[in-house]
Design a protein around this motif. Structure first.
Motif, PDB file in Angstrom:
ATOM      1  N   LEU A   1     -36.578   3.444 -18.246  1.00  0.00           N
ATOM      2  CA  LEU A   1     -36.260   4.743 -18.656  1.00  0.00           C
ATOM      3  C   LEU A   1     -37.223   5.131 -19.880  1.00  0.00           C
ATOM      4  O   LEU A   1     -37.227   4.195 -20.780  1.00  0.00           O
ATOM      5  CB  LEU A   1     -34.896   4.790 -19.011  1.00  0.00           C
ATOM      6  CG  LEU A   1     -33.835   4.633 -17.965  1.00  0.00           C
ATOM      7  CD1 LEU A   1     -32.351   4.522 -18.610  1.00  0.00           C
ATOM      8  CD2 LEU A   1     -33.785   5.847 -16.838  1.00  0.00           C
ATOM      9  N   ILE A   2     -37.910   6.106 -19.866  1.00  0.00           N
ATOM     10  CA  ILE A   2     -39.098   6.651 -20.570  1.00  0.00           C
ATOM     11  C   ILE A   2     -38.804   7.922 -21.295  1.00  0.00           C
ATOM     12  O   ILE A   2     -38.348   8.940 -20.365  1.00  0.00           O
ATOM     13  CB  ILE A   2     -40.355   6.379 -20.253  1.00  0.00           C
ATOM     14  CG1 ILE A   2     -40.817   4.889 -19.846  1.00  0.00           C
ATOM     15  CG2 ILE A   2     -41.268   7.272 -20.951  1.00  0.00           C
ATOM     16  CD1 ILE A   2     -42.256   4.890 -19.184  1.00  0.00           C
TER      17      ILE A   2
ATOM     18  N   SER B   1     -50.540   6.533 -15.694  1.00  0.00           N
ATOM     19  CA  SER B   1     -50.756   5.332 -16.592  1.00  0.00           C
ATOM     20  C   SER B   1     -49.736   4.316 -16.360  1.00  0.00           C
ATOM     21  O   SER B   1     -49.979   2.979 -16.291  1.00  0.00           O
ATOM     22  CB  SER B   1     -50.781   5.812 -18.195  1.00  0.00           C
ATOM     23  OG  SER B   1     -51.796   6.755 -18.510  1.00  0.00           O
ATOM     24  N   VAL B   2     -48.448   4.779 -16.338  1.00  0.00           N
ATOM     25  CA  VAL B   2     -47.246   3.907 -15.972  1.00  0.00           C
ATOM     26  C   VAL B   2     -47.262   3.632 -14.701  1.00  0.00           C
ATOM     27  O   VAL B   2     -47.127   2.252 -14.538  1.00  0.00           O
ATOM     28  CB  VAL B   2     -46.118   4.713 -16.254  1.00  0.00           C
ATOM     29  CG1 VAL B   2     -44.755   3.664 -16.001  1.00  0.00           C
ATOM     30  CG2 VAL B   2     -45.761   5.238 -17.808  1.00  0.00           C
ATOM     31  N   THR B   3     -47.733   4.369 -13.649  1.00  0.00           N
ATOM     32  CA  THR B   3     -47.718   3.691 -12.437  1.00  0.00           C
ATOM     33  C   THR B   3     -48.853   2.576 -12.044  1.00  0.00           C
ATOM     34  O   THR B   3     -48.704   1.605 -11.387  1.00  0.00           O
ATOM     35  CB  THR B   3     -47.562   4.833 -11.333  1.00  0.00           C
ATOM     36  OG1 THR B   3     -49.071   5.652 -11.538  1.00  0.00           O
ATOM     37  CG2 THR B   3     -46.542   5.784 -11.434  1.00  0.00           C
TER      38      THR B   3
ATOM     39  N   LEU C   1     -48.723   0.262 -23.277  1.00  0.00           N
ATOM     40  CA  LEU C   1     -48.316   1.586 -23.276  1.00  0.00           C
ATOM     41  C   LEU C   1     -47.391   2.156 -24.335  1.00  0.00           C
ATOM     42  O   LEU C   1     -47.634   3.410 -24.491  1.00  0.00           O
ATOM     43  CB  LEU C   1     -47.422   2.029 -21.732  1.00  0.00           C
ATOM     44  CG  LEU C   1     -48.440   1.713 -20.384  1.00  0.00           C
ATOM     45  CD1 LEU C   1     -47.528   1.600 -19.303  1.00  0.00           C
ATOM     46  CD2 LEU C   1     -49.464   2.660 -20.484  1.00  0.00           C
ATOM     47  N   ALA C   2     -46.594   1.614 -24.888  1.00  0.00           N
ATOM     48  CA  ALA C   2     -45.491   2.063 -25.652  1.00  0.00           C
ATOM     49  C   ALA C   2     -46.131   2.846 -27.041  1.00  0.00           C
ATOM     50  O   ALA C   2     -45.897   3.927 -27.379  1.00  0.00           O
ATOM     51  CB  ALA C   2     -44.423   1.303 -26.201  1.00  0.00           C
TER      52      ALA C   2
ATOM     53  N   TRP D   1     -38.325   3.850 -24.976  1.00  0.00           N
ATOM     54  CA  TRP D   1     -38.020   3.302 -23.597  1.00  0.00           C
ATOM     55  C   TRP D   1     -37.143   2.212 -23.744  1.00  0.00           C
ATOM     56  O   TRP D   1     -36.786   1.558 -24.501  1.00  0.00           O
ATOM     57  CB  TRP D   1     -39.381   2.651 -22.901  1.00  0.00           C
ATOM     58  CG  TRP D   1     -40.063   1.830 -23.974  1.00  0.00           C
ATOM     59  CD1 TRP D   1     -40.679   1.817 -24.899  1.00  0.00           C
ATOM     60  CD2 TRP D   1     -39.988   0.198 -23.629  1.00  0.00           C
ATOM     61  NE1 TRP D   1     -41.034   0.618 -25.243  1.00  0.00           N
ATOM     62  CE2 TRP D   1     -40.741  -0.432 -24.595  1.00  0.00           C
ATOM     63  CE3 TRP D   1     -39.210  -0.491 -22.431  1.00  0.00           C
ATOM     64  CZ2 TRP D   1     -40.751  -1.993 -24.470  1.00  0.00           C
ATOM     65  CZ3 TRP D   1     -39.580  -1.959 -22.674  1.00  0.00           C
ATOM     66  CH2 TRP D   1     -40.087  -2.585 -23.427  1.00  0.00           C
ATOM     67  N   ARG D   2     -36.351   2.139 -22.482  1.00  0.00           N
ATOM     68  CA  ARG D   2     -35.494   1.043 -22.304  1.00  0.00           C
ATOM     69  C   ARG D   2     -35.716   0.291 -20.757  1.00  0.00           C
ATOM     70  O   ARG D   2     -36.124   1.331 -19.721  1.00  0.00           O
ATOM     71  CB  ARG D   2     -34.043   1.693 -22.176  1.00  0.00           C
ATOM     72  CG  ARG D   2     -33.509   1.981 -23.191  1.00  0.00           C
ATOM     73  CD  ARG D   2     -31.983   2.621 -23.044  1.00  0.00           C
ATOM     74  NE  ARG D   2     -32.191   4.195 -22.464  1.00  0.00           N
ATOM     75  CZ  ARG D   2     -31.238   4.451 -21.773  1.00  0.00           C
ATOM     76  NH1 ARG D   2     -30.085   3.698 -21.257  1.00  0.00           N
ATOM     77  NH2 ARG D   2     -31.327   5.582 -21.291  1.00  0.00           N
TER      78      ARG D   2
END
Lengths: 284, 284, 284, 284
Positions: D7-8, D19-21, D71-72, D79-80
């Motif tokens: 979860l972001i 970017s995440v994918t 990424l963070a 995020w979690r």
């Protein structure tokens, strides 16, 4: 204070309401509730009435007698009269699913239901611990193809010995035969897991999934000889989407089933349901 | 055939139902509908009754007189009696939004509404073409801070000259003053775009968005001096989600507004609404 | 700013999401919306994606070409891509009922619908004045048993000459043949006045009345060759009671019909509906 | 097979999705679910993603580390990340009402809920037999004005010793202080018996009765310091009428409360809820 509940239906004709209310007044009754409906297609009059009698000498049996003489014949009435304070006695038939059972017993325990539950009956033993935890007698009456008649005779015996007024099939999962239906006409309440008449028969959630419906439902109805075709008491629905798996539909459906069945039980127990020609009139 | 609709309320007391039904029977009336309600908190009795009279010589004015003498005093009744076939006359106040207007006029045109619409009034000219296309007179009565009283006097004049029975504010967007409210008590129907009492006042969709509710609603109520606090006639809601923008909420809300308002209009026009102590009793 | 909407389905397989999102990024696209669904019973992957391209030189035709080469073959994709700002063109077929027509045109007028309505067509002339009042061309194409094919050829000609993208049957009351269905597969939206699959065919309100249901519904679906059996887009229901006559059911049903149909139109026009194996996936 | 749920949320900006994918693909992850939302008022991007990793050597702790580095920081993500197969641990706080408790435990027993219930806690002993019948440890922690802080310290000790992830107040009837709220931010779920923001505070059914609403509701929300003002997770409503006494409203409300609370629990336990600025984003 004595209070009666009276349910009437007959061919529609002038002056029924005034005649009945007048009869009550002449017998020192005070009407505290009246509702009526006319089915104009079939020309049938329906009425539900609650009336209080102050007198110490009031006897419902005597009053039924004089009502019969004074009005029943004249208007060709079909009627039922109840002592309002007398709770109906309900037998609960279950199988292996427990959601409706918990829902009903939770309400029963909290005093929400105006009824007695003298016993719970099941064709399996799985739910006995729940019956035990609520201190209600539990009977295990197995049913197989070959023992079905024998099992139903056993059921009838229990129903009679406990003076049962009506039966609730709380996901009982067995087809009830004419043997019971004839003894308890419009007195066996079932919960079907679809918005009837869509998806009659077994596995309605699978059929709903296959058809791609956007709404699922549950229907509580009286059992008649024709499967899932008896008079409908209560229905409710919930919106679903393509993202629901069959398992999701079943879970969502359980919520509908338990609420719809409990509502139907309350309507029946409070003598608010009349049946005519396979349809219900509900004075809620 | 003459048919009357009678609405009664009074302090609850024994024998009202029998007395009224008896009076109807003694006057050769045949009761075709009866419904009643007792508010046990306030000890108030409400009743709605429809009765048919066969006689050629029946006069509702005379009948009102004898009803008044026979019963009204005895039970301290508040009552209204209507010739059932007489359509109420409704004035429609609008501003610039057209969704409620189209919905009402579409129903009116199709014969769904039991009422007359002698005229449409607006503080703007935008919707005149719609009134024209339905052949209904349209009055443009501009309202500004300084001309408000003058505008309302003009409105009163129109309402009286057209013998208007009740007023519908179909997203009229102006606060109506005591000048009109006193002349039309419980006869001015508004549609508020939230499930009252949540989000009283202006911009309820913005407030709903800000609060992050998962359900929005609409409420139709009678106008009283206190803003958005009058007796509620009808409410409905719709589920929404985080993905709804304010614009989406407004669009979804329009569907609620038009259905809820039209339902409230039907209930009022069919004389199914009674008001007591800022709450409605609805015999539907 | 150029924005595209992409709809994909294919056999489920690893890395589709990453491959597509990567392709967009490599083409300087910024994904602003993504949603996906996997039908686990049939092992089908569905995705809807909106992507923005900043460049002046962006051409959707070129981009379609490179998407096809890069991904469509590799994953055996079925896909559609739209310029997001291009409104679809909708033909409106009506008969004599006006409630859906008013509802759609009211929304159209207020800018709520993302679409063009180049013309309205009917087998009767009754609703022409409504089309006129909204300044939309109206074609009267009568249909009889003997002229049905001829009429449909005339309809096809109009649909093509106006470059129609999809058709809405707003209570059109005629069965549409394969001639049109084949040309507009999953592009003809109907409103059926029951919660399908209950009460397929004509006169569903009469059937609902006869069965004594406590809930009525409306269903919007794509037309397929089998009557009332096409993919369901949207459904809604309303509670009813024994006191509803058939006329009351019809009136209540009209409210459902117009809201359900308009919602289905919005979903389709916004390219939020995918169809696979006679079911819809709706990305709302 | 290892599966994570991510979860972001962060300020909206280009290329987050890609970017995440891409990061997942580069780590041999296969995305099986993705959903996202942009709050355009506040310019915040939200995303929920499920990704599967085939490798035996996959470690969620290592993966969290590399996600953080890659990424963070770059996108300033909040995020979690969860191991999808790890059930959250829920403490159940109750008082004397049993309807929500039965509903939750019935679902828990049937496997419908993806969570563990290590213990039930109450300020009264009344519901202990129910906990016993489901074989769940029960703690009686009385609360009075003078012992409130002491009681909450005892609660905190229990919550920590049982490694509780979130708390459900199933009609707990006590105001929870900042002591607990600070330790479990957006992790304490309450059920309020009205459609908030209408009827904040105690006795909402009495207020609903007094106002004469035609709809009652229930709201499940996260507890914050301001009473009944926390982020709303789920709401539902039911239609009522003038004939409902306060007792009837309470009974009807119980049905809403239990269904709404259980739905909220499911959404939270399945990590489908995000909170930002006192509102929820729900990926259902």
């Amino acid at each position: 204070m004595n209070k009666i509940t009276l349910l009437i239906h007959c061919e529609d004709q002038p002056n029924i309401i005034a005649s009945v209310t007048n009869f009550m007044a002449n017998n020192d009754g005070n009407i505290v509730y009246i509702d009526q409906h006319v089915d104009r297609e079939q020309n049938i009059f329906f009425m539900r009435l609650e009336c209080e009698f102050d007198s110490n000498s009031f006897s419902i049996e005597n009053f039924k007698g004089s009502f019969n003489i004074a009005l029943a014949d004249k208007f060709q009435l079909k009627w039922r009269m109840y002592a309002a304070e007398k709770k109906p006695r309900m037998a609960l038939f279950v199988s292996k699913y427990d959601h409706c059972l918990y829902d009903i017993l939770g309400r029963y325990n909290s005093g929400e239901l105006f009824l007695e539950i003298p016993f719970i009956l099941s064709n399996h033993n799985d739910l006995k611990p729940i019956a035990d935890s609520f201190n209600i007698p539990f009977y295990h009456v197995p049913v197989s193809k070959t023992t079905k008649r024998e099992a139903e005779l056993k059921q009838l015996e229990l129903l009679e010995s406990y003076s049962i007024d009506f039966i609730v099939l709380a996901r009982y999962m067995q087809i009830v035969s004419g043997l019971l239906i004839d003894k308890y006409p419009n007195k066996i309440i079932n919960i079907h897991h679809s918005f009837l008449p869509a998806f009659v028969g077994a596995k309605p959630y699978h059929s709903a999934y296959k058809r791609g419906v956007k709404i699922i439902g549950a229907t509580s109805h009286y059992i008649t000889e024709e499967l899932d075709a008896g008079p409908i008491i209560e229905q409710d629905v919930a919106h679903v989407s393509h993202s629901y798996s069959i398992k999701d539909l079943i879970a969502k459906g359980r919520d509908l089933e338990k609420i719809v069945l409990s509502n139907a039980i309350k309507l029946h127990a409070n003598r608010k349901v009349m049946v005519f020609n396979n349809k219900t009139v509900i004075f809620s």
